[in-house]
Design a protein around this motif. Structure first.
Motif, short mmCIF file in Angstrom:
data_model
loop_
_atom_site.label_atom_id
_atom_site.label_comp_id
_atom_site.label_asym_id
_atom_site.label_seq_id
_atom_site.Cartn_x
_atom_site.Cartn_y
_atom_site.Cartn_z
N ASN A 46 17.51 -13.02 17.72
CA ASN A 46 16.53 -13.54 16.71
C ASN A 46 16.53 -12.28 15.58
O ASN A 46 16.48 -11.48 15.84
CB ASN A 46 15.07 -13.53 17.09
N ASN A 47 16.51 -12.99 14.28
CA ASN A 47 16.33 -12.25 13.28
C ASN A 47 17.67 -11.40 12.84
O ASN A 47 17.53 -10.18 12.55
CB ASN A 47 15.25 -11.22 13.09
N SER A 48 18.79 -11.77 13.31
CA SER A 48 19.98 -11.05 13.12
C SER A 48 21.10 -12.24 12.67
O SER A 48 21.04 -13.56 13.09
CB SER A 48 20.50 -10.63 14.46
N ASN A 49 21.99 -11.68 12.07
CA ASN A 49 23.27 -12.78 11.65
C ASN A 49 24.28 -12.75 12.53
O ASN A 49 25.13 -13.69 12.60
CB ASN A 49 23.84 -12.47 10.35
N GLN A 51 26.59 -13.53 15.60
CA GLN A 51 26.72 -15.05 16.47
C GLN A 51 28.04 -14.96 17.14
O GLN A 51 29.05 -14.26 16.85
CB GLN A 51 26.57 -15.97 15.38
N ASP A 77 29.35 -11.40 12.04
CA ASP A 77 27.79 -11.48 11.24
C ASP A 77 27.78 -12.70 10.61
O ASP A 77 26.63 -13.10 9.90
CB ASP A 77 27.76 -10.36 10.35
#
Length: 177
Positions: A46-49, A51, A77
């Motif tokens: 959560n709250n992160s780019n 992936q 990212d």
């Protein structure tokens, strides 16, 4: 094998053939292997780019149970910048396997891909076309969407159908990226 396919990313290709050699046993009686391929983008935190974008395979057989296997994993990212680079290793290997089959111990198996399963964002990424919120995003017809109440809508149900032939020719250029 690890190679950088993008900035701020990692990419690992495990391969289809190597996975099949680990999964297929003497109990597998058919002489062909039918594969279902999955592509998906998964946020890591959560709250992160950050992936993951894995390519997964699954053997489809009514009498032989197997679990999904990892073909490759991209981590970055953002989603991969190039769909062609993302699929390059997979396409290169699968073309050879479909054409020549795979040898496991002393047996040669024919390899078929029966389909791809993806959610909507992964499908538009894989097909290199507009996402579900775009003006020309409909996969079934060539309608231009409109914005109403901050949402994309497609007001007509009587639009020209999008055919395989027209998709390949990119007849509606606005649909493709």
């Amino acid at each position: 094998m690890i190679s950088s396919k993008n900035t701020n990313c990692s990419y690992v290709y495990f391969g289809v053939e190597e996975s099949l050699k680990e999964i297929i046993t003497d109990e597998y009686l058919d002489d062909s292997i039918r594969l279902l391929i999955n592509v998906d983008g998964l946020p890591l935190f959560n709250n992160s780019n950050e992936q993951f974008w894995p390519i997964l395979g699954l053997i489809i057989h009514s009498e032989y149970e197997s679990k999904p296997f990892i073909v490759s994993v991209y981590s970055g990212d953002a989603k991969p910048k190039s769909v062609n680079e993302f699929f390059e290793d997979f396409v290169e290997e699968i073309k050879i396997l479909v054409q020549n089959g795979v040898t496991i111990e002393t047996r040669i198996f024919k390899v078929d891909i029966i389909g791809f399963t993806c959610d909507t964002p992964a499908r538009s990424f894989s097909k290199h076309c507009k996402g579900h919120g775009g003006f020309y995003a409909c996969e079934r017809c060539e309608i231009k969407g409109k914005t109403r109440n901050k949402r994309r809508v497609y007001p007509s149900v009587n639009s020209k159908r999008r055919t395989k032939k027209n998709f390949i020719k990119q007849r509606q250029a606005e649909h493709h990226l």
